[in-house]
Design an enzyme around this catalytic site. Structure first.
Site, PDB file in Angstrom:
ATOM      1  N   THR A 137       0.864  -1.183   0.000  1.00  0.00           N
ATOM      2  CA  THR A 137       0.000   0.000   0.000  1.00  0.00           C
ATOM      3  C   THR A 137       0.895   1.224   0.000  1.00  0.00           C
ATOM      4  O   THR A 137       1.604   1.491   0.975  1.00  0.00           O
ATOM      5  CB  THR A 137      -0.927   0.002   1.218  1.00  0.00           C
ATOM      6  OG1 THR A 137      -1.702  -1.203   1.213  1.00  0.00           O
ATOM      7  CG2 THR A 137      -1.872   1.193   1.169  1.00  0.00           C
ATOM      8  N   VAL A 178      -3.721  -5.218  -2.544  1.00  0.00           N
ATOM      9  CA  VAL A 178      -4.809  -6.144  -2.246  1.00  0.00           C
ATOM     10  C   VAL A 178      -5.501  -5.733  -0.958  1.00  0.00           C
ATOM     11  O   VAL A 178      -4.922  -5.082  -0.091  1.00  0.00           O
ATOM     12  CB  VAL A 178      -4.297  -7.599  -2.124  1.00  0.00           C
ATOM     13  CG1 VAL A 178      -3.726  -8.068  -3.451  1.00  0.00           C
ATOM     14  CG2 VAL A 178      -3.241  -7.722  -1.009  1.00  0.00           C
ATOM     15  N   VAL A 225      -7.419   3.864  -4.931  1.00  0.00           N
ATOM     16  CA  VAL A 225      -8.533   2.995  -4.544  1.00  0.00           C
ATOM     17  C   VAL A 225      -8.200   2.246  -3.261  1.00  0.00           C
ATOM     18  O   VAL A 225      -9.022   2.138  -2.344  1.00  0.00           O
ATOM     19  CB  VAL A 225      -8.872   2.003  -5.681  1.00  0.00           C
ATOM     20  CG1 VAL A 225      -9.793   0.906  -5.193  1.00  0.00           C
ATOM     21  CG2 VAL A 225      -9.531   2.749  -6.841  1.00  0.00           C
ATOM     22  N   LYS A 226      -6.967   1.724  -3.170  1.00  0.00           N
ATOM     23  CA  LYS A 226      -6.583   0.992  -1.963  1.00  0.00           C
ATOM     24  C   LYS A 226      -6.546   1.904  -0.738  1.00  0.00           C
ATOM     25  O   LYS A 226      -7.007   1.527   0.344  1.00  0.00           O
ATOM     26  CB  LYS A 226      -5.216   0.334  -2.163  1.00  0.00           C
ATOM     27  CG  LYS A 226      -4.676  -0.381  -0.915  1.00  0.00           C
ATOM     28  CD  LYS A 226      -5.597  -1.499  -0.430  1.00  0.00           C
ATOM     29  CE  LYS A 226      -5.196  -2.052   0.926  1.00  0.00           C
ATOM     30  NZ  LYS A 226      -3.867  -2.651   0.962  1.00  0.00           N
ATOM     31  N   LEU A 227      -6.033   3.107  -0.902  1.00  0.00           N
ATOM     32  CA  LEU A 227      -5.966   4.035   0.220  1.00  0.00           C
ATOM     33  C   LEU A 227      -7.360   4.436   0.704  1.00  0.00           C
ATOM     34  O   LEU A 227      -7.625   4.469   1.914  1.00  0.00           O
ATOM     35  CB  LEU A 227      -5.163   5.275  -0.165  1.00  0.00           C
ATOM     36  CG  LEU A 227      -3.657   5.080  -0.326  1.00  0.00           C
ATOM     37  CD1 LEU A 227      -3.014   6.336  -0.888  1.00  0.00           C
ATOM     38  CD2 LEU A 227      -3.002   4.689   0.998  1.00  0.00           C
TER      39      LEU A 227
END
Length: 287
Positions: free
Chosen positions: A95, A120, A169-171
């Site tokens: 991340t 992920v 998007v992951k954050l």
């Protein structure tokens, strides 16, 4: 599988070890590097540097803590990309900040690799049972080459466009999780202040409504005060929230800013190495 039977895994945190063990169970030969070698779990050839781990690997997969760690394992003096074979697929699943994610995919590509940024989301059991979700970005041929590996630990690989978008998007996903978790901690704190039966209340939350997933995952630990690290530490989420706010610049939502501050307080209180449920410990003075 015969074309990708040697995989270098960089990192030895919870996700790195779980993914590595899953790959080993599927018959892959693993070459692994971590700054602290004792943290590496499971069968593997333990290597002295990322470059050594990358030797003879047909794919290199990274799960490290932050931008600085990623920069070191990929681009350092003994980084995995110092002598890359153009056929090698390189996957970065850490991340990262949106700025560094953009730099990583461009720099890796300029060195001849086929880079895929694929952070992920999910837990240790999700990695073991192939139900993680990956947010993937890269050139179409690189994405196609990485897909078989990603599918070994994911239930879905969502192609989201650029590396900036994948990292973002992951954050944002982690920011939402942190906000919900903080809300659960505050609700339990408020229930205690009102003299309510919190065990009874959490039983309701676990069975009904939008709070059920968070209550099922974390309410027991919050009530017991036992926060042994199993999936994700407070300091990891604090780092992710800091990256999120940095990417937003002046457009910071006030609730998200307050959540980020709460996680920074937890790290300052030496709670950073505990499971995320320990965020409730920052409310003890209000109980």
């Amino acid at each position: 599988m015969s074309e990708q039977n040697v995989v270098a895994v960089l990192g030895a945190g919870i996700m790195a070890n779980t993914v590595a063990n899953t790959l080993a169970g599927k018959g892959f030969e693993l070459r692994r590097y971590n700054r602290t070698t004792s943290a590496i779990e499971g069968p593997a050839i333990v290597c002295a540097s990322p470059a050594q781990a990358a030797e003879d690997a047909t794919a290199i997969w990274s799960f490290v803590h932050d931008d600085a760690a990623s920069r070191a394992v990929w681009f350092g003096s003994e980084g995995a990309l110092t002598a890359i074979d153009p056929r090698v697929v390189v996957i970065e699943s850490s991340t990262l900040s949106v700025e560094y994610a953009d730099h990583w995919i461009r720099a890796a590509g300029s060195l001849g690799a086929r880079p895929v940024l694929a952070p992920v989301t999910g837990s240790r059991p999700a990695a073991a049972h192939a139900t993680l979700v990956a947010f993937a970005a890269g050139a179409p041929d690189a994405l196609d080459a990485a897909d078989p590996l990603l599918r070994l630990v994911t239930g879905d690989v969502i192609r989201v466009g650029s590396a900036v978008e994948a990292a973002g998007v992951k954050l944002v996903n982690n920011a939402l999780a942190a906000t919900i978790l903080t809300g659960l901690a505050e609700a339990l704190t408020a229930a205690a202040a009102l003299g309510l039966d919190r065990d009874q209340l959490t039983q309701v939350w676990r069975q009904y409504g939008w709070a059920a997933p968070a209550a099922n995952a974390y309410s027991a630990a919050m009530l017991s005060g036992e926060h042994e690290l199993t999936d994700c530490s407070l300091k990891v989420i604090a780092k992710d929230l800091a990256y999120t706010l940095a990417g937003l610049n002046a457009a910071t939502p006030p609730v998200l800013a307050a959540v980020a501050d709460r996680f920074q307080q937890a790290v300052a209180a030496n709670l950073g190495n505990l499971e995320m449920s320990a965020i409730i410990e920052t409310y003890k003075a209000l109980s």
